[in-house]
Scaffold this active site. Structure first.
Site, PDB file in Angstrom:
ATOM      1  N   ARG A 227       0.706  -1.291   0.234  1.00 47.25           N
ATOM      2  CA  ARG A 227      -0.036  -0.009  -0.129  1.00 47.25           C
ATOM      3  C   ARG A 227       0.878   1.195   0.022  1.00 47.25           C
ATOM      4  O   ARG A 227       1.772   1.186   0.805  1.00 47.25           O
ATOM      5  CB  ARG A 227      -0.719   0.113   1.201  1.00 47.25           C
ATOM      6  CG  ARG A 227      -2.033  -0.878   1.160  1.00 47.25           C
ATOM      7  CD  ARG A 227      -3.286  -0.410   0.084  1.00 47.25           C
ATOM      8  NE  ARG A 227      -4.376  -1.116  -0.005  1.00 47.25           N
ATOM      9  CZ  ARG A 227      -4.383  -2.150  -0.922  1.00 47.25           C
ATOM     10  NH1 ARG A 227      -3.507  -2.349  -1.774  1.00 47.25           N
ATOM     11  NH2 ARG A 227      -5.551  -2.850  -1.066  1.00 47.25           N
ATOM     12  N   HIS A 275      -1.437   0.286  -9.896  1.00 48.74           N
ATOM     13  CA  HIS A 275      -2.127  -0.710  -8.732  1.00 48.74           C
ATOM     14  C   HIS A 275      -2.760  -1.725  -9.797  1.00 48.74           C
ATOM     15  O   HIS A 275      -3.881  -2.145  -9.690  1.00 48.74           O
ATOM     16  CB  HIS A 275      -3.274   0.056  -8.197  1.00 48.74           C
ATOM     17  CG  HIS A 275      -3.817  -0.786  -7.016  1.00 48.74           C
ATOM     18  ND1 HIS A 275      -4.264   0.024  -6.040  1.00 48.74           N
ATOM     19  CD2 HIS A 275      -3.724  -2.126  -6.903  1.00 48.74           C
ATOM     20  CE1 HIS A 275      -4.307  -1.084  -5.126  1.00 48.74           C
ATOM     21  NE2 HIS A 275      -4.152  -2.207  -5.290  1.00 48.74           N
TER      22      HIS A 275
END
Ligand code: NDP
Ligand code: OXD
Length: 312
Positions: A227, A275
């Site tokens: 993350r 991502h």
């Protein structure tokens, strides 16, 4: 068995989920968060990606929440999340394989100097780059969960020396495992390529910072897939600019999409992917989610229940 209560979906792809549940879980009735006319008290299950803060407080009879993804920080960022409502996260073999592919791709890019090879190719410059044997290169994997463990094992199968680090440690064939803050320095001391597949929790936030970069040998590379909140971007830029780190591949960011003004885009030592390391395949993800939700509704054991207190 017809479940009492509605399944609420919060996703940018809500209509697709409605159709998928109609096919795979016809016994449930689906509503989308943005729709009107349903009674919030009749919502029993929520299937979500990136729900708005405060959303869960609107549904007093929630029995479980399903994360459309492996990570759950998008749910637990809501400080009012009802702690007694279980969260089911979505993983599975295809996601593990995708993540391992991404890790291998980007580790090999650094290891086999692909950027230099591409540059020489563009210049029609015949340079035969020598690279060390994989066994002479140490790859460090932070986070040895469902995704990290498979990535670490795959790298070990390619003959890299692999060291791994996690909160509690675990045994993985071919991987030297370190655990907890007390062993972080030792874990990092020989790493040439550091791969972070950590979840975002209060304990992992900002973990990839100046202090950690200083513990790694000079000229190492970073790959961050966990993350964005786990990385201190300004510390990374300093480490890259000073030559402490030789390069970085970043797949996740604090703000997504990454702003076009962010200096990371233009940095010559940074590769940005959007991502996509292990983006869930909609068809496979739909099948796993429908199966898990059915198990939950029928009172059967469900895999991949989150430890809400630990945050992953
Ligand atoms: P898991 O929950 O299975 O594993 C998490 C791992 O992190 C465990 O090994 C755990 O240690 C370790 N960990 C957690 N907290 C700490 C800590 N404080 N210190 C050290 N280690 C810690 O997660 P997954 O492997 O399924 O996924 C990991 C993350 O990857 C997700 O949370 C998500 O953020 C990210 N992700 C990114 C994707 C992408 O496309 N970029 C796709 C999917 C997921 P222990 O084993 O001791 O519990
Ligand atoms: C996930 C992700 O958590 O895609 O599954 O990041």
């Amino acid at each position: 068995m017809t479940p009492k209560g509605l399944v609420l979906v919060k996703s940018s792809n809500g209509q697709w989920w409605r159709k998928t549940f109609r096919e795979l879980l016809p016994e449930v009735q689906v509503v989308l968060l943005e729709e009107e006319g349903y009674d919030p008290a009749s919502v029993a299950y929520a299937v979500v990606w990136d729900p708005p803060i405060g959303m869960f407080a609107r549904f007093p009879n929630l029995q479980c929440v399903v994360s459309i993804g492996a990570g759950v920080s998008h749910i637990l960022k809501d400080k009012d999340y009802p702690q007694n409502v279980p969260i089911i996260r979505t993983i599975g073999k295809p996601l593990q394989t995708k993540m391992a592919e991404y890790v291998v791709l980007h580790v090999l890019r650094f290891h086999r100097r692909l950027d230099d090879v591409m540059q020489a190719y563009r210049e029609k410059n015949w340079t035969q780059y020598q690279t060390p044997l994989a066994s002479e290169v140490t790859v460090g994997v932070m986070g040895l969960g469902n995704l990290g463990a498979v990535a670490a094992k795959t790298l070990s199968d390619l003959r890299f020396r692999v060291v791994g680090w996690s909160r509690r440690g675990r045994s993985i064939e071919g991987v030297e495992v370190y655990k907890g803050k007390a062993q972080l320095r030792e874990f990092l001391s020989s790493v040439s390529i550091l791969v972070s597949i950590l979840p975002q929790t209060p304990a992992t936030e900002n973990v990839l910072c100046k202090e950690v970069f200083e513990m790694i040998p000079d000229g190492a590379f970073l790959i961050n897939i966990g993350r964005g909140e786990n990385l201190v971007e300004s510390d990374l830029l300093t480490a890259l600019n000073s030559g402490k780190l030789a390069g970085a591949t970043l797949d996740v960011f604090r703000e997504e999409p990454l702003s076009v003004d962010d200096p990371l885009w233009a940095h010559p030592k940074v590769l940005i992917t959007c991502h996509t390391a292990a983006a869930i395949d909609p068809k496979v993800g739909g099948e796993i989610i429908a199966s898990n939700l059915r198990k939950f509704i029928m009172g059967q054991e469900v895999p991949d229940i989150v430890d809400i207190e630990q945050g992953y």
